[in-house]
Design an enzyme around this catalytic site. Structure first.
Site, PDB file in Angstrom:
ATOM      1  N   CYS A 112       0.877  -1.374   0.073  1.00  0.00           N
ATOM      2  CA  CYS A 112       0.016  -0.077   0.108  1.00  0.00           C
ATOM      3  C   CYS A 112       1.041   1.188  -0.118  1.00  0.00           C
ATOM      4  CB  CYS A 112      -0.927  -0.066   1.337  1.00  0.00           C
ATOM      5  SG  CYS A 112      -2.202  -1.549   1.173  1.00  0.00           S
ATOM      6  N   HIS A 252      -2.186   6.904   4.565  1.00  0.00           N
ATOM      7  CA  HIS A 252      -2.872   5.656   3.901  1.00  0.00           C
ATOM      8  C   HIS A 252      -4.135   5.296   4.515  1.00  0.00           C
ATOM      9  CE1 HIS A 252      -3.790   2.049   2.289  1.00  0.00           C
ATOM     10  NE2 HIS A 252      -3.331   1.092   3.272  1.00  0.00           N
ATOM     11  N   ASN A 282     -10.252   0.933   2.557  1.00  0.00           N
ATOM     12  CA  ASN A 282      -8.972   0.740   2.051  1.00  0.00           C
ATOM     13  C   ASN A 282      -8.708   0.428   0.527  1.00  0.00           C
ATOM     14  OD1 ASN A 282      -6.206   0.012   1.838  1.00  0.00           O
ATOM     15  ND2 ASN A 282      -6.099  -1.107   3.529  1.00  0.00           N
TER      16      ASN A 282
HETATM   17  O1  UT7 Z   1      -3.475  -1.505   3.907  1.00  0.00           O
HETATM   18  C1  UT7 Z   1      -2.710  -2.433   5.106  1.00  0.00           C
HETATM   19  C2  UT7 Z   1      -3.868  -3.569   5.159  1.00  0.00           C
HETATM   20  N1  UT7 Z   1      -4.407  -3.843   6.533  1.00  0.00           N
HETATM   21  C3  UT7 Z   1      -4.527  -3.058   7.627  1.00  0.00           C
HETATM   22  O2  UT7 Z   1      -4.137  -1.826   7.810  1.00  0.00           O
HETATM   23  C4  UT7 Z   1      -5.216  -3.864   8.737  1.00  0.00           C
HETATM   24  C5  UT7 Z   1      -4.870  -3.303  10.088  1.00  0.00           C
HETATM   25  N2  UT7 Z   1      -5.666  -4.052  11.094  1.00  0.00           N
HETATM   26  C6  UT7 Z   1      -6.904  -3.651  11.439  1.00  0.00           C
HETATM   27  O3  UT7 Z   1      -7.448  -2.723  10.806  1.00  0.00           O
HETATM   28  C7  UT7 Z   1      -7.717  -4.127  12.513  1.00  0.00           C
HETATM   29  O4  UT7 Z   1      -6.669  -5.114  13.008  1.00  0.00           O
HETATM   30  C8  UT7 Z   1      -9.050  -5.259  12.135  1.00  0.00           C
HETATM   31  C9  UT7 Z   1     -10.000  -4.035  11.306  1.00  0.00           C
HETATM   32  C10 UT7 Z   1      -8.495  -6.107  10.655  1.00  0.00           C
HETATM   33  C11 UT7 Z   1      -9.357  -5.861  12.955  1.00  0.00           C
HETATM   34  O5  UT7 Z   1      -9.901  -4.971  14.177  1.00  0.00           O
HETATM   35  P1  UT7 Z   1      -9.272  -5.660  15.739  1.00  0.00           P
HETATM   36  O6  UT7 Z   1      -9.755  -4.776  16.527  1.00  0.00           O
HETATM   37  O7  UT7 Z   1      -7.837  -5.978  15.660  1.00  0.00           O
HETATM   38  O8  UT7 Z   1     -10.507  -7.189  15.719  1.00  0.00           O
HETATM   39  P2  UT7 Z   1      -9.554  -8.506  16.164  1.00  0.00           P
HETATM   40  O9  UT7 Z   1      -8.915  -9.184  14.887  1.00  0.00           O
HETATM   41  O10 UT7 Z   1      -8.928  -8.409  17.367  1.00  0.00           O
HETATM   42  O11 UT7 Z   1     -11.177  -9.049  16.008  1.00  0.00           O
HETATM   43  C12 UT7 Z   1     -11.765  -8.746  17.505  1.00  0.00           C
HETATM   44  C13 UT7 Z   1     -13.050  -9.733  17.344  1.00  0.00           C
HETATM   45  C14 UT7 Z   1     -12.868 -11.233  17.120  1.00  0.00           C
HETATM   46  O12 UT7 Z   1     -13.737 -11.975  17.674  1.00  0.00           O
HETATM   47  P3  UT7 Z   1     -13.271 -12.484  19.204  1.00  0.00           P
HETATM   48  O13 UT7 Z   1     -12.110 -13.398  18.871  1.00  0.00           O
HETATM   49  O14 UT7 Z   1     -13.026 -11.519  19.798  1.00  0.00           O
HETATM   50  O15 UT7 Z   1     -14.693 -13.284  19.622  1.00  0.00           O
HETATM   51  C15 UT7 Z   1     -12.949 -11.219  15.471  1.00  0.00           C
HETATM   52  O16 UT7 Z   1     -13.529 -12.717  15.392  1.00  0.00           O
HETATM   53  O17 UT7 Z   1     -13.823  -9.141  16.321  1.00  0.00           O
HETATM   54  C16 UT7 Z   1     -13.944 -10.254  15.330  1.00  0.00           C
HETATM   55  N3  UT7 Z   1     -14.306  -9.868  14.058  1.00  0.00           N
HETATM   56  C17 UT7 Z   1     -15.411  -9.447  13.485  1.00  0.00           C
HETATM   57  N4  UT7 Z   1     -16.534  -9.209  13.883  1.00  0.00           N
HETATM   58  C18 UT7 Z   1     -17.617  -8.748  13.066  1.00  0.00           C
HETATM   59  C19 UT7 Z   1     -13.290  -9.658  13.008  1.00  0.00           C
HETATM   60  N5  UT7 Z   1     -13.944  -9.510  12.014  1.00  0.00           N
HETATM   61  C20 UT7 Z   1     -15.128  -9.004  12.103  1.00  0.00           C
HETATM   62  C21 UT7 Z   1     -16.036  -8.367  11.358  1.00  0.00           C
HETATM   63  N6  UT7 Z   1     -17.319  -8.472  11.729  1.00  0.00           N
HETATM   64  N7  UT7 Z   1     -15.948  -8.249  10.291  1.00  0.00           N
END
Ligand code: UT7
Length: 325
Positions: A112, A252, A282
């Site tokens: 990115c 970004h 994104n």
């Molecule tokens: O251009 C570069 C590309 N990528 C990035 O920059 C991504 C950077 N990372 C992020 O933006 C964040 O880490 C995410 C948005 C991907 C995830 O957010 P998070 O606050 O880190 O959530 P997490 O992965 O810790 O997940 C928290 C909970 C989990 O459930 P449990 O295990 O706590 O029960 C996930 O399974 O949220 C759940 N979860 C969702 N729930 C509803 C993960 N994705 C989703 C979803 N809808 N789409």
């Protein structure tokens, strides 16, 4: 340092995909997506559309904005993660469509951060006297490599393109300072595994979904803020510009929480940060030129202002460019 942005343009495909639409595809909610990412909707390139259309439209606008014709270009740099074809990439198709004749072109793959890397490369080539006027495109159709059954990734991305014309500028204008970095030890964090020469596409890779883009979201999140802060500060120091003299930061657009954390660490108010992630999600290499173009067109960003453009992405790569716009 001696190049500036002469013209800018962008393109978003017309089809809108809302969080409510995603609720019908995977186990997610509008509330989760808004709170955790800041995204409300995104644009998606229609299944039967040629992805080149995005680069064509963005480039035509940039040429018009810069008041020049395609014949006046002498290089095309096409920043993308997911080219039209593994070989020959994307640039040849755009060159063909824009009728760029015999000028050189190449794809630039730097996650990115591709647009920021492209700016630094273009600036260096102009500074070295190799080229006079360069078309830099950031274009991404992430919807084509998204696993629409994986809620961890499918809610995050959108399609779009941005383009700029970069040309020689008098000293003190345009690019003033740059910072580029990368860390190959983090290559596993963001990846599309199958389809290259390490893991060619096979029935097995398709069954395992290895032709989709995957990431370790949490790990990326942790590094993203530090990387953009480090690069922004380094580029400012290289430019000899104080943070207090910066008009806008254009980061970004990966997650509003990453952007807010960056603002907090840099001690810059959010109203000096350009944000469009809510509407476009994104868009990878397109995210900075899309945000820049939008804010320039609606009058927030003005000529002569000091901008910091900063990004991070697959590789991992990161960097920043400070410019007098
Ligand atoms: O251009 C570069 C590309 N990528 C990035 O920059 C991504 C950077 N990372 C992020 O933006 C964040 O880490 C995410 C948005 C991907 C995830 O957010 P998070 O606050 O880190 O959530 P997490 O992965 O810790 O997940 C928290 C909970 C989990 O459930 P449990 O295990 O706590 O029960 C996930 O399974 O949220 C759940 N979860 C969702 N729930 C509803 C993960 N994705 C989703 C979803 N809808 N789409």
């Amino acid at each position: 340092m001696s190049s500036r942005i002469l013209g800018i343009g962008s393109y978003l495909p017309p089809k809108v995909l809302t969080n409510a639409d995603l609720e019908r595809l995977v186990d997610t909610s509008d509330e989760w997506i808004r709170q955790r990412t800041g995204i409300v909707k995104r644009r998606i390139l229609e299944q039967d559309s040629d992805p080149t259309i995005m680069g064509i439209e963005a480039s035509k606008q940039a040429l018009k904005d810069g008041g020049i014709s395609a014949e006046q270009l002498d290089l095309l740099i096409y920043a993308t993660n997911f080219p039209n074809m593994i070989s020959p990439g994307s640039a040849p198709f755009l060159a063909q469509a824009l009728d760029l004749g015999q000028i050189p072109f190449f794809d630039l793959k730097a996650g990115c951060s591709g647009f920021v890397y492209g700016l630094v490369v273009a600036n260096g080539l102009i500074d070295a006297g190799v080229f006079e006027r360069i078309l830099l495109v950031g274009s991404e159709a992430l919807s084509r490599v998204t696993d629409w059954k994986d809620r961890k990734t499918c809610v995050l991305f959108g399609d779009g393109a941005g383009a700029v014309i970069i040309e020689r500028a008098p000293s003190g204008e345009g690019v003033l300072g740059v910072s580029l970095h990368a860390d190959g030890k983090k290559a596993h964090l963001l990846r599309l595994e199958a389809g290259g020469i390490q893991i060619p596409v096979s029935h097995e890779t398709i069954d395992a979904g290895r032709h989709f883009f995957k990431m370790e979201g949490k790990e990326v999140f942790k590094s993203a803020v530090t990387m953009m802060e480090f690069s922004s500060r380094e580029a400012l120091a290289n430019a000899g510009i104080e943070l207090a003299d910066v008009d806008w930061i254009i980061p970004h657009q990966a997650n509003i929480r990453i952007i807010r954390a960056l603002a907090q660490r840099m001690k810059i108010p959010m109203d000096q940060i350009i944000v469009n992630i809510d509407r476009v999600a994104n868009t990878s290499t397109a995210s900075i030129p899309l945000a820049l173009d939008e804010a320039y067109r609606d009058g927030r960003i003005k000529r002569g202002q000091i901008l910091v453009l900063t990004a991070f992405g697959a590789g991992v790569t990161y960097g920043a460019v400070v410019m007098k716009f």
